[in-house]
Design an enzyme around this catalytic site. Structure first.
Site, short mmCIF file in Angstrom:
data_model
loop_
_atom_site.label_atom_id
_atom_site.label_comp_id
_atom_site.label_asym_id
_atom_site.label_seq_id
_atom_site.Cartn_x
_atom_site.Cartn_y
_atom_site.Cartn_z
N HIS A 1 0.84 -1.21 0.00
CA HIS A 1 0.00 0.00 0.00
C HIS A 1 0.88 1.26 0.00
O HIS A 1 0.62 2.21 -0.74
CB HIS A 1 -0.87 0.06 1.27
CG HIS A 1 -1.87 -1.03 1.41
ND1 HIS A 1 -1.81 -1.97 2.40
CD2 HIS A 1 -2.98 -1.33 0.68
CE1 HIS A 1 -2.84 -2.79 2.31
NE2 HIS A 1 -3.56 -2.44 1.26
N LYS B 1 -0.93 -7.01 -8.13
CA LYS B 1 -1.25 -8.28 -7.45
C LYS B 1 -2.70 -8.65 -7.72
O LYS B 1 -3.03 -9.81 -7.95
CB LYS B 1 -1.02 -8.18 -5.96
CG LYS B 1 -1.36 -9.48 -5.23
CD LYS B 1 -0.99 -9.44 -3.79
CE LYS B 1 -2.01 -8.70 -2.95
NZ LYS B 1 -3.25 -9.47 -2.74
P1 AMP Z 1 -6.43 -3.69 -0.53
O1 AMP Z 1 -6.32 -2.84 0.70
O2 AMP Z 1 -5.99 -5.10 -0.34
O3 AMP Z 1 -7.76 -3.55 -1.21
O4 AMP Z 1 -5.37 -3.09 -1.55
C1 AMP Z 1 -5.36 -1.73 -1.88
C2 AMP Z 1 -4.47 -1.54 -3.09
O5 AMP Z 1 -3.17 -2.00 -2.78
C3 AMP Z 1 -4.95 -2.36 -4.31
O6 AMP Z 1 -4.76 -1.59 -5.48
C4 AMP Z 1 -4.04 -3.55 -4.28
O7 AMP Z 1 -3.85 -4.14 -5.54
C5 AMP Z 1 -2.76 -2.92 -3.77
N1 AMP Z 1 -1.88 -3.94 -3.19
C6 AMP Z 1 -2.22 -4.92 -2.31
N2 AMP Z 1 -1.16 -5.71 -2.05
C7 AMP Z 1 -0.13 -5.23 -2.78
C8 AMP Z 1 1.23 -5.60 -2.95
N3 AMP Z 1 1.75 -6.65 -2.32
N4 AMP Z 1 1.99 -4.88 -3.81
C9 AMP Z 1 1.48 -3.81 -4.46
N5 AMP Z 1 0.20 -3.40 -4.34
C10 AMP Z 1 -0.59 -4.08 -3.51
#
Ligand code: AMP
Length: 283
Positions: A37, A149
């Site tokens: 994030h 991811k």
């Molecule tokens: P989430 O809080 O899981 O909905 O993720 C928020 C954003 O962070 C989304 O655009 C995800 O794709 C991105 N994200 C989650 N995990 C990763 C990671 N390991 N590397 C890069 N971006 C990520």
């Protein structure tokens, strides 16, 4: 850093910024921040006058038997980390404010939601697409940044942005990983120590497929069979939900690796479902 919880308040704040000629960047999240994030936030920060981060555990993207209640949360820590990376506004709405009683409008891109994660999570992407469209309308960003991811999510968001002429540049950024290759995910905390020991096999397997392609193998079913064998051997605690080789943009299955191909997997452990992927191009 300003924290805003009301949709109409964020909308009037962003409207004022845009009228003053400011370029806004949005990073949508569900919180419980990790380096993945934060990498998106730092990248976005460099490309805008103001950085908005939304923190919203969106109930509409969870199925009835999924982990909404168990989804990890720590808003105080998230706010501290956001401030440290230079977030200007943290938007943290309540579920009732985003989806009040009577909400009946959905944004969908059905052709991208037939395979991969949509098979087990049939209403997931319509929840994601709808909340992202609402966030775009509420925050009026010049650019929005997402992680690769969640490749299918990114493909859906690119599609709805194009199809609805939303005036937002959508950027995808590479997956941030632990030293042992496991993709960072808020859900990794729900792995037992033994499962955590096996989970890096997900990424190792994807690298193995990339190597096979480099060595000349082009038959997707052979590549996936070899991947499945590795997972059975190296990750007995994870039940593989799918392994697929697909067109990176349209997400339809490809039988022969002749151009760029996305190999994507999902594996279910006792309390965490993990996904990962690799983009492979034949030289
Ligand atoms: P989430 O809080 O899981 O909905 O993720 C928020 C954003 O962070 C989304 O655009 C995800 O794709 C991105 N994200 C989650 N995990 C990763 C990671 N390991 N590397 C890069 N971006 C990520």
């Amino acid at each position: 850093m300003k924290t805003i919880t009301q949709p109409d308040e964020i909308q009037s704040w962003t409207m004022r910024q845009r009228c003053a000629g400011k370029r806004l960047a949005l990073v949508p999240t569900m919180g419980f921040f990790h380096e993945g994030h934060l990498a998106l936030m730092r990248w976005a920060r460099e490309r805008a006058d103001a950085l908005l981060v939304s923190l919203f555990v969106n109930p509409t993207q969870f199925g009835p038997r999924e982990d909404l209640k168990r989804y990890p949360r720590d808003p105080e820590r998230d706010a501290r980390l956001a401030e440290e990376v230079g977030v200007d506004v943290l938007f943290m709405p309540e579920a009732e404010a985003m989806f009040p009683d009577g909400h009946a409008t959905w944004v969908e891109a059905p052709t991208l939601c037939r395979g991969l994660c949509a098979v087990q999570r049939p209403t997931h992407f319509r929840g994601v697409a709808t909340v992202v469209a609402k966030l775009f309308v509420l925050t009026n960003p010049s650019l929005a940044v997402f992680g690769e991811k969640d490749w299918q999510q990114l493909a859906v968001i690119r599609r709805i942005t194009r199809d609805l002429n939303l005036p937002v540049e959508v950027h995808g950024r590479p997956t941030v990983r632990e030293a042992d290759g496991l993709a960072l995910s808020s859900r990794n905390v729900n792995l037992s120590p033994e499962e955590r020991g096996q989970a890096p096999a997900i990424h190792r397997g994807l690298l193995h497929v990339a190597r096979l392609v480099e060595e000349g193998e082009t038959d997707s079913s052979l590549l996936l069979a070899s991947l499945g064998k590795r997972y059975a051997r190296e990750m007995p605690l994870g039940r593989v939900e799918y392994m697929a080789a697909v067109d990176p943009d349209q997400l339809y299955p490809v039988e022969e690796v002749s151009g760029p191909v996305l190999v994507a997997v999902a594996a279910r452990f006792a309390n965490a479902r993990l996904i990962d992927n690799i983009l492979i191009s034949r030289k």
